[in-house]
Design an enzyme around this catalytic site. Structure first.
Site, PDB file in Angstrom:
ATOM      1  N   THR A  57       0.868  -1.179   0.000  1.00  0.00           N
ATOM      2  CA  THR A  57       0.000   0.000   0.000  1.00  0.00           C
ATOM      3  C   THR A  57       0.900   1.222   0.000  1.00  0.00           C
ATOM      4  O   THR A  57       1.279   1.742   1.043  1.00  0.00           O
ATOM      5  CB  THR A  57      -0.932  -0.012   1.219  1.00  0.00           C
ATOM      6  OG1 THR A  57      -1.788  -1.150   1.114  1.00  0.00           O
ATOM      7  CG2 THR A  57      -1.803   1.245   1.257  1.00  0.00           C
ATOM      8  N   LYS A 109      -7.570   1.059  -3.185  1.00  0.00           N
ATOM      9  CA  LYS A 109      -7.179   0.576  -1.857  1.00  0.00           C
ATOM     10  C   LYS A 109      -7.283   1.693  -0.829  1.00  0.00           C
ATOM     11  O   LYS A 109      -7.820   1.514   0.263  1.00  0.00           O
ATOM     12  CB  LYS A 109      -5.750   0.031  -1.903  1.00  0.00           C
ATOM     13  CG  LYS A 109      -5.142  -0.346  -0.543  1.00  0.00           C
ATOM     14  CD  LYS A 109      -5.783  -1.559   0.093  1.00  0.00           C
ATOM     15  CE  LYS A 109      -5.585  -1.637   1.608  1.00  0.00           C
ATOM     16  NZ  LYS A 109      -4.226  -1.864   2.039  1.00  0.00           N
ATOM     17  N   LYS A 162      -0.980   7.640   7.522  1.00  0.00           N
ATOM     18  CA  LYS A 162      -0.174   7.659   6.289  1.00  0.00           C
ATOM     19  C   LYS A 162      -1.085   7.409   5.073  1.00  0.00           C
ATOM     20  O   LYS A 162      -0.982   8.093   4.049  1.00  0.00           O
ATOM     21  CB  LYS A 162       0.901   6.570   6.365  1.00  0.00           C
ATOM     22  CG  LYS A 162       1.847   6.522   5.187  1.00  0.00           C
ATOM     23  CD  LYS A 162       2.403   5.104   4.974  1.00  0.00           C
ATOM     24  CE  LYS A 162       1.303   4.171   4.450  1.00  0.00           C
ATOM     25  NZ  LYS A 162       1.701   2.795   4.146  1.00  0.00           N
TER      26      LYS A 162
END
Lengths: 293, 293, 293, 293
Positions: free
Chosen positions: B95, B171, B239
């Site tokens: 990711t 995602k 993040k």
């Protein structure tokens, strides 16, 4: 039991019918009398006023659309409070404001009635299929006593607290959870589209990830832009968010996400989406991103 | 097939193992070599660098924690790009940011490699049990060819688009949906508590209403204040929200709810919750409402 | 002119006094009678009720703290509406809700009175020094006729619109502009502090940049943490934001920044800042950033 | 003093000219050489590269539009860092990211240069009239030494802190204060219009209330819908908000109002307002409220 049921709208009608089918004697009242008469085949007695419907009831249900209707049919001349015998119970299933529930609690106490607030989650088809989720707020012994009645209406009954309004606060918070899911879908769908991606794929992934009928239902509506006929009108959804903000404003609990939803829903109102399904909140995110629809 | 697998962290380790158990020949690399050696029993060959691991691979997976690690292990000296034969495929499951995926796409094209971005949803136990949801972005024929490998890793594989970065955007949007659910839970729980109600009842009603394992899992964590050990560290969640805001900032798609979550998560960081589970975002709402914990 | 003045609080007292000093005959009423008697030296006549004060007035002012006081002293038994002669004017200077102003407009019309809403900007010292900014909403000829009276109270008089409530909406929007400035100062100060910088330098630069006494005043309070005694209590500021959100909710105008301020002020209430100056909203931003105070 | 000035855009040109008029010897560089030659009449020497311009300078100014230009002209081959003599000073007046300023600080230290960050507030006409507000971040003795140069550029010079980036954080916070004022104006104007009121009256009242040239300037632009030619392009304003959010994200300081502004500005970008003046942020609020323009 001898019951009264006041308010035979999309939700009230199937709920009253289920009580009849469970073997109770139910006297009904509806502003549009024809709707009440349609229950006569199932054994309902039709009354000319809420007070008359309640006059010999052990327990009276009400299922009304908003605060205004509730004030009139509960507290008005010929209202529930005027007709209900002492020691009988009023079960208020309407999604009304926390402030009004507090007032009803006081008025019924003064009149010697028991009072429960029993808002429900679920759409008309869930009401018909006894699949509602039923909340109960009020004195525990009364709630216990009425539980079999409530179980006849839904798939699960939750006791929320001894203050009737606590059930309404929980209901409003639940609606907020649904609205937040839709609002989040709206901004994610817009991002996916602006990235050149396919909304439906995102929807299918989320369906797989969350595995929730609520996500499937509302997310699917948004992808298909299927906002009519409305399952729940956007203007009523906004009313609930306004009520939630009013209630949390009184107890000083910040609601930053609910505030964002308020402003999105208001923008939707300003763009004539009041009678569309509230999942059309997603349109506002699309438009803010410069997308059509 | 002859495979390479770079990055054997909590997620990468069980994924690599599942590829071995599916009968593939897998050469592995991990910065901490001992972790790689633990896969030797399952037939893995351990390499001394990503480049060495990839040197005879038909396809190389990477599963790395952040942009910094990905830059180093993919593009660095002895990185994947340096070692992978022409026409072989790099499947990047990390990711990482949309910007970095775009850069990897260019670099691999220059080097004559195929490149797919294949981020996944799911925790380590889902990885072990082949229960991940796997996304694929990249050229369709390559994606089709690699599908059996991806199916060996999860319960469902979704093709997202022909641009690898589209899988990462999806995602990030999915993680946003989870974060939004947790943030909404946080403000609703705070309101329920300030109203004198019981968080657990609200949680049970929402569990009944949404019927989703994700709600049960995260909502339950919040009610139980079970934020350690972290399933997913709050700082990593932040993040991802930062990356989502960066990506949507570039394509000019507003994200008002994601922005609220950003500020809540930043407040959580400022209050030393970085290594707690990201469901501890709810603590910030509680504290804003003047509640402990 | 023969005037009445109802409500001699921090603002009303100096306003009434200025009318006396301008040569008008003023009959006054205040719930705490002693405060009214202090104006006798300036020529005021003290009445026993609002109705009595208004009984022979050509124009009656009211300056009351909130909706509740206004309902009671304007519409109650012995209220202004009950005592005011036909064709006389009520000038309502209170910062009350748009909804209540609409109701007052209707009630006075029914009673044959003229009605103006005349909310003001300014603190008690500005009231004493005839430095208020005075807004006027209502029928233009009446507003024109009353203008000399209003000019005796302040430095500038603005006609806002023919609907009295429009003056209140403008007043609420103005208070929102001030609150927004303070909220923005709060988050900027927190950022400067977390960056190791000096709040006072930032304040001085902003003072130079904006060159506004309002920035100097409130920004200075925040830097000095001088929140007591309150120039304007935070709980009253929140009341105004609540009223603004209610009013804009009715006309479907989104207020995303006002919504953020609502949640910050609510958080301040939850942290016992209700009676501090509303510039203490900045404390919430500091605390969210993990800073003391 | 022997000075260099790199970047002669709308701001840099009048700043360089003022240094010349103050009697300094200034060698200038601009990518479009003709612009540089226009300063020859005032005594400027025109160089072919930043390095050449700096080769014998005691102090070199740069005023560049964004991070990309700054990286190239400061750190590139033939850049300022390559040409500046040891112990000379680079004064960077560009509004660039905190991250880049940190990098410039390191690179100059390595090269044995002194480095100050000196961003300014003010438009081109303020630059021409020596009316800028000048910030200084960096080592105090160097800042003290350079103060006379900075005083030749503006009406006030503020020392911000010993870290050069602190001046940029302050600059970004200042731009946020302006953006917040405009965003608040936008939502208030929309509310006033939806209430049937007159924007101009609201503007005049705010002008009277705040007494600030900044309010007069930007508020007036919004009322008059005068967004072209842009005093400061909206896309640059968004760039600054992005930089502020990046900088505060690193130091974990929440910015809820800045986040709202980010989303409004992004929506403006998505609606093709990038090259309009940034006060056109108000259009987004109008549109959200269902209003034209």
């Amino acid at each position: 039991m001898k019951l009264a049921f006041i308010g035979l709208g999309k939700m009230g009608f199937p709920m009253a019918r289920n009580l009849l089918l469970s073997g109770h004697q139910v006297t009904v009242y509806n502003r549009t009398r024809e709707k009440a008469e349609r229950l006569e085949a199932d054994g309902a007695i039709v009354a000319n006023s809420p007070a008359e419907a309640c006059s010999s009831a052990e327990a009276a249900f009400s299922m009304l659309s908003d605060d205004k209707a509730a004030v009139e049919l509960v507290l008005g001349v010929d209202g529930i409070a005027a007709g209900l015998p002492k020691n009988a119970v009023h079960l208020s299933a309407s999604t009304i404001s926390v402030g009004l529930v507090r007032r009803l609690t006081e008025e019924h106490a003064r009149a010697g009635h028991d009072f429960l607030s029993t808002p429900v989650f679920g759409r008309p088809d869930a009401a018909a299929g006894r699949k509602l989720i039923v909340l109960v707020g009020g004195e525990s012994p009364v709630a216990d006593q009425m539980r079999p009645l409530l179980e006849a209406l839904g798939r699960a009954v939750f006791f929320v607290g001894t203050e009737p309004w606590q059930a309404n606060l929980l209901k409003l918070c639940g609606n907020f959870m649904i609205a937040s899911m839709m609002g989040s879908f709206g901004e994610a769908f817009a991002a996916i589209r602006k990235g050149g991606g396919d909304q439906r794929t995102f929807f299918e992934v989320m369906d797989e990830l969350f595995g929730s009928p609520v996500y499937k239902n509302y997310g699917g509506n948004i992808v298909d832009q299927k906002f009519e006929p409305a399952g729940f009108e956007l203007k009523l959804g906004l009313k609930d968010i306004h009520q939630l903000l009013a209630a949390t404003g009184e107890i000083n609990s910040p609601m930053p996400i609910a505030s964002v939803l308020r402003d999105l829903l208001i923008s939707a109102m300003a763009n004539n989406q009041g009678t569309l399904d509230w999942s059309s909140i997603a349109r506002i995110s699309a438009r803010s991103a410069g997308l059509a629809g």
